[in-house]
Design a protein around this motif. Structure first.
Motif, PDB file in Angstrom:
ATOM      1  N   THR A 126       0.856  -1.184   0.000  1.00 31.55           N
ATOM      2  CA  THR A 126       0.000   0.000   0.000  1.00 31.55           C
ATOM      3  C   THR A 126       0.895   1.239   0.000  1.00 31.55           C
ATOM      4  O   THR A 126       1.863   1.311   0.748  1.00 31.55           O
ATOM      5  CB  THR A 126      -0.912  -0.003   1.247  1.00 31.55           C
ATOM      6  N   GLY A 127       0.586   2.177  -0.893  1.00 34.76           N
ATOM      7  CA  GLY A 127       1.379   3.400  -1.006  1.00 34.76           C
ATOM      8  C   GLY A 127       2.534   3.304  -1.981  1.00 34.76           C
ATOM      9  O   GLY A 127       3.177   4.312  -2.274  1.00 34.76           O
ATOM     10  N   PRO A 154      -4.899   3.525  -0.069  1.00 37.29           N
ATOM     11  CA  PRO A 154      -5.347   3.129   1.263  1.00 37.29           C
ATOM     12  C   PRO A 154      -6.855   2.899   1.312  1.00 37.29           C
ATOM     13  O   PRO A 154      -7.623   3.580   0.644  1.00 37.29           O
ATOM     14  CB  PRO A 154      -4.986   4.355   2.112  1.00 37.29           C
ATOM     15  N   GLU A 198      -4.030   7.277   6.374  1.00 34.30           N
ATOM     16  CA  GLU A 198      -4.555   7.173   5.019  1.00 34.30           C
ATOM     17  C   GLU A 198      -4.078   8.314   4.109  1.00 34.30           C
ATOM     18  O   GLU A 198      -3.731   8.087   2.949  1.00 34.30           O
ATOM     19  CB  GLU A 198      -6.089   7.137   5.010  1.00 34.30           C
ATOM     20  N   ASP A 200      -1.291  10.089   4.317  1.00 30.71           N
ATOM     21  CA  ASP A 200       0.125   9.890   3.990  1.00 30.71           C
ATOM     22  C   ASP A 200       0.296   8.781   2.950  1.00 30.71           C
ATOM     23  O   ASP A 200       1.139   8.890   2.048  1.00 30.71           O
ATOM     24  CB  ASP A 200       0.927   9.536   5.242  1.00 30.71           C
ATOM     25  N   ILE A 201      -0.505   7.735   3.066  1.00 26.72           N
ATOM     26  CA  ILE A 201      -0.413   6.639   2.104  1.00 26.72           C
ATOM     27  C   ILE A 201      -0.864   7.113   0.724  1.00 26.72           C
ATOM     28  O   ILE A 201      -0.219   6.802  -0.284  1.00 26.72           O
ATOM     29  CB  ILE A 201      -1.239   5.426   2.575  1.00 26.72           C
ATOM     30  N   SER A 232       1.782   9.117  -0.838  1.00 24.04           N
ATOM     31  CA  SER A 232       2.827   8.217  -1.336  1.00 24.04           C
ATOM     32  C   SER A 232       2.436   7.599  -2.676  1.00 24.04           C
ATOM     33  O   SER A 232       3.293   7.441  -3.562  1.00 24.04           O
ATOM     34  CB  SER A 232       3.105   7.122  -0.303  1.00 24.04           C
ATOM     35  N   CYS A 233       1.157   7.266  -2.857  1.00 26.39           N
ATOM     36  CA  CYS A 233       0.710   6.696  -4.135  1.00 26.39           C
ATOM     37  C   CYS A 233       1.019   7.637  -5.297  1.00 26.39           C
ATOM     38  O   CYS A 233       1.543   7.208  -6.333  1.00 26.39           O
ATOM     39  CB  CYS A 233      -0.795   6.422  -4.104  1.00 26.39           C
TER      40      CYS A 233
END
Length: 165
Positions: free
Chosen positions: A55-56, A79, A88, A90-91, A94-95
């Motif tokens: 994830t991310g 997320p 969520e 931050d994830i 990151s994506c």
């Protein structure tokens, strides 16, 4: 340059298309299912060879049966929304960042993104739009053109508003 459009991401004339994948990279519903159907069964085979994807994170495969100029599919795992207290945002950040980094790795100069994690994963669409725009603007990249492809009018309006904010 960031452009917001309403339409079908599988028909975008870009070097790479980002898909909102699940960890298995085998295809799923929503935009991921549409991209897998358009790219053909080889996309799932290529994804399976790279899975699992955290994830991310993001990884790239060839685009297979997608029409040129699309050469790559970038798979990113968003997320699942659990109320916002589990990292969520931050994830999701990151994506978008990792997808642009992967686009640079494969030499893509134009990329189409869906609204990552706003479908079945339940991320609030307005907040997701803000994260998408701010992250794309803040991420150093060689990508010259980013197209945010909305699947419905509401998402289009939220993404457009976020570009102006």
């Amino acid at each position: 340059m960031i452009e917001v459009v309403l339409g079908d991401i599988t028909s975008e004339a870009v070097d790479a298309i980002v898909t909102a994948a699940n960890e298995s990279l085998l295809g799923g519903g929503g935009v991921d299912g549409a991209i897998h159907r358009a790219a053909g069964p080889q996309l799932a085979h290529a994804g399976a060879a790279l899975a699992p994807c955290d994830t991310g994170d993001a990884v790239a495969t060839p685009a297979f049966d997608l029409d040129p100029p699309v050469r790559h599919v970038i798979h990113t795992v968003g997320p699942v929304w659990e109320g916002g207290g589990h990292g969520e945002a931050d994830i999701l950040t990151s994506c978008y960042r990792r997808s642009l980094e992967v686009a640079d790795e494969v030499g893509a100069r134009s990329v189409a993104f869906p609204a990552i994690a706003t479908g079945v994963y339940g991320f609030p669409a307005a907040r997701a739009a803000e994260i998408a725009i701010s992250t794309i603007r803040a991420t150093p990249t060689n990508v010259e053109r980013v197209r945010l492809v909305a699947f419905d009018e509401e998402t289009y309006e939220l993404l457009t508003a976020a570009t102006q904010g």
